[in-house]
Design a protein around this motif. Sequence first.
Motif, PDB file in Angstrom:
ATOM      1  N   GLN A 463     108.128  27.371  39.159  1.00 35.30           N
ATOM      2  CA  GLN A 463     108.546  28.571  39.903  1.00 35.30           C
ATOM      3  C   GLN A 463     108.232  29.837  39.107  1.00 35.30           C
ATOM      4  O   GLN A 463     107.750  30.829  39.669  1.00 35.30           O
ATOM      5  N   ALA A 464     108.481  29.785  37.797  1.00 36.17           N
ATOM      6  CA  ALA A 464     108.214  30.961  36.963  1.00 36.17           C
ATOM      7  C   ALA A 464     106.736  31.312  36.948  1.00 36.17           C
ATOM      8  O   ALA A 464     106.359  32.484  36.828  1.00 36.17           O
ATOM      9  N   ALA A 465     105.877  30.302  37.101  1.00 35.77           N
ATOM     10  CA  ALA A 465     104.433  30.529  37.097  1.00 35.77           C
ATOM     11  C   ALA A 465     103.887  30.842  38.480  1.00 35.77           C
ATOM     12  O   ALA A 465     102.684  31.091  38.626  1.00 35.77           O
ATOM     13  N   ILE A 541      99.643  20.236  33.888  1.00 33.07           N
ATOM     14  CA  ILE A 541      99.666  21.509  34.623  1.00 33.07           C
ATOM     15  C   ILE A 541     100.403  22.580  33.823  1.00 33.07           C
ATOM     16  O   ILE A 541     100.019  23.757  33.852  1.00 33.07           O
ATOM     17  N   LEU A 542     101.420  22.191  33.053  1.00 31.22           N
ATOM     18  CA  LEU A 542     102.124  23.184  32.246  1.00 31.22           C
ATOM     19  C   LEU A 542     101.207  23.725  31.152  1.00 31.22           C
ATOM     20  O   LEU A 542     101.208  24.925  30.866  1.00 31.22           O
ATOM     21  N   SER A 543     100.415  22.854  30.543  1.00 27.28           N
ATOM     22  CA  SER A 543      99.455  23.301  29.539  1.00 27.28           C
ATOM     23  C   SER A 543      98.431  24.245  30.160  1.00 27.28           C
ATOM     24  O   SER A 543      98.061  25.267  29.566  1.00 27.28           O
ATOM     25  N   GLU A 548      96.410  29.873  31.135  1.00 28.56           N
ATOM     26  CA  GLU A 548      96.077  30.930  32.096  1.00 28.56           C
ATOM     27  C   GLU A 548      96.982  32.140  31.968  1.00 28.56           C
ATOM     28  O   GLU A 548      96.781  33.145  32.661  1.00 28.56           O
ATOM     29  N   GLY A 549      97.978  32.051  31.100  1.00 20.99           N
ATOM     30  CA  GLY A 549      98.893  33.169  30.915  1.00 20.99           C
ATOM     31  C   GLY A 549      99.967  33.276  31.968  1.00 20.99           C
ATOM     32  O   GLY A 549     100.717  34.266  32.001  1.00 20.99           O
ATOM     33  N   LYS A 550     100.089  32.277  32.816  1.00 24.64           N
ATOM     34  CA  LYS A 550     101.115  32.310  33.864  1.00 24.64           C
ATOM     35  C   LYS A 550     102.471  31.868  33.337  1.00 24.64           C
ATOM     36  O   LYS A 550     103.502  32.136  33.953  1.00 24.64           O
TER      37      LYS A 550
END
Length: 695
Positions: A463-465, A541-543, A548-550
């Motif tokens: 959600q944060a990304a 996906i977290l990596s 990507e800076g998200k």
Amino acid sequence: MPTRPIYWNITGHWVMYPLMLIALAIFAYGIWRRVRLWRLGRPEARLDQIGERLKLVVKHAVLQARLAQNKVAGFFHIFLSWGFVILFIGTLVVAVEADFGIPIMRGNFYLYFQSFTLDLVGMLAMVGVLVAWIRRSVVRPRALTQGRNHPSFLDDWVFLVHILVLLWTGYFVEGIRIVVTDDPWGAWSPFGYLHGQLLASFLEPGAMMVLHKVLWWFHMAIAFSFIAYLPYSKMMHILAGPVNIFLQDLKPRGQLSLTDLEAENPVLGAATLTDFRWKDLADLDACTECGRCQENCPAFLTGKPLNPKALILDLQHHLHEKGPALLQAAAKGELPAEQPLESELVGPVIDPEALWSCTTCRACMEACPVFIEHVPKIVEMRRHQVMLQGEFPAELNQTYKNLERQGNPWGLGAHTRTKWAEGLGVPTLEENPDAEYLFWPGCSGAYDQRGQKIARAIVQLLQAAGVSFAILGKEERCTGDAARRSGNEMLFQQLAMENIETLKAYNVKKIITHCPHCFSTFANDYRQMGLEVEVLHHTQILSQLVKEGKLKPVHRVDATVAYHDSCYLGRYNQIYQPPRELLQAIPGLELKEMERHGPRSMCCGAGGGRMWMEERHGTRINVDRTRQAIATGADLIATNCPFCMTMLSDGIAVEDPDNTRQLAVLDLAEMLLKSVEGAHPEVAAAAEEEATPKT
């Protein structure tokens, strides 16, 4: 012009050709007998992707990449095997010139290759023999330990003596020729020259010429006997090994065979030899008995009845004991539909306790230099025990019932499957059918209290990304990993078809999984059944989002961390870097690798359905793995799998019941959440609480 006579001092050399034909005939008959035994197995296609298979042969048979990982044993084996390959090439060169009259042994080629190189590699091969002898007689590592009554004990020594005599007589034959003929180029064969000088110190030239003839014919006889002996001995692996590497399974790693349950007479696992596929039987003759499988097997290392090396050899001995009679009966048309009781595998040949000790971690297969497929054989035998015999650990009975009735191993109702997400505003696919990703929390994320915290952490990070995702909610059912790996293929296919039908109905194209077991099942097993989706484990996906800076990990987490590679993310799917990249992205964290990490990581003990079984033999696997983590001196243990989380947490409770070390276990998502700015306060607080040492 540098050269040498080929048949110096030898008359009647033509006799060696009929001797060679006899040796080759014996050799061919031995190979034919072996292949006939392999063909007792069921059909299987293993001749696809020829180019890829040839590359693997070059890497693992020619360059011996896996063997070289063990520095001592690997290099001595390379000396020995490559020494013989080069010496064989040199022999072919002699044959081409002698039999076809093509002048090859001339000039610099003769000096640099035919003299110096062959002399050197012959000595390296002798060093290899010496090291092999020392390892078997003096060092005696557990992996090679065999009693004098073991079938391979005599084989080993016959082979080593054969090789040593073959090489040594070659040097004496060469040395006598150099000294007696006063060969001006003799110094280019330094070891042969020294052997000749040694003999010349106490023998007259006439006696040396007589000895030369005797040794020349003896050398030839030893060479031909070695060729004839190969297919009848343990040394068959010299031939079967490269073939086995070529024929290795190129399906996705860990993808088991799919039983056709709709067939008129489906083969439900392996009860007898003929239930295996022919490649399973070919595997047995490729075994080098090196013991690398057993030394990487978590069950064996913790005192369980399973020894993967012994399992393969027991099947091999059974094949050679029962196979010829089966072939004779088949040739006469008398092969019964069901094999007699003495041909049953589980019980008479394979200890049931060994069969159920396997965690299906693939450590044995990762270590095997000739790519023997231990785990599929174990699962095939489990399938027969579960689906036909109904003989399996009692604890699995309730697990199977829970999976069948409620769609999860805990047996909890589907109506509670979404409670873990309360307060996070996570939509279902029914509510948001256009979501880019389906997040699959799995049964652990939905029902296990510790797993729920991890699932919530993953959700908050997504959600944060700003990732577009949804969940299935009550429509989600277990992927069936535990059912399949423990042998209940019928139950697995039932669960798989229900999930696949649901996923296709929602046109799902991308899935993010919480659990590596779910990840591997979607990526590998469901593909067999017609589901083509892109699957990402949450660490992947977290990596990616961090790169990507998200997601911006800015808050320091000052701690040292021991990272545990789960089997189903690591060995099964070769995902090693994304989790480590996540750790490296968190300020303040220092990674301390365990002794067994990466491809050599040790299983936590929960795979293959063992999450739901008791350990009754030896040391608990999770406790042994926890000790390895504690040995690093780290403050935290990082995991990527809910099963590993449970097992390592339990291991800490056993090893440090008073929490004197203040060691905590966190999922990588929880660690990242502690560092990311803008994290959901409720989830961040939960992660902080989990990391706080309990007293």
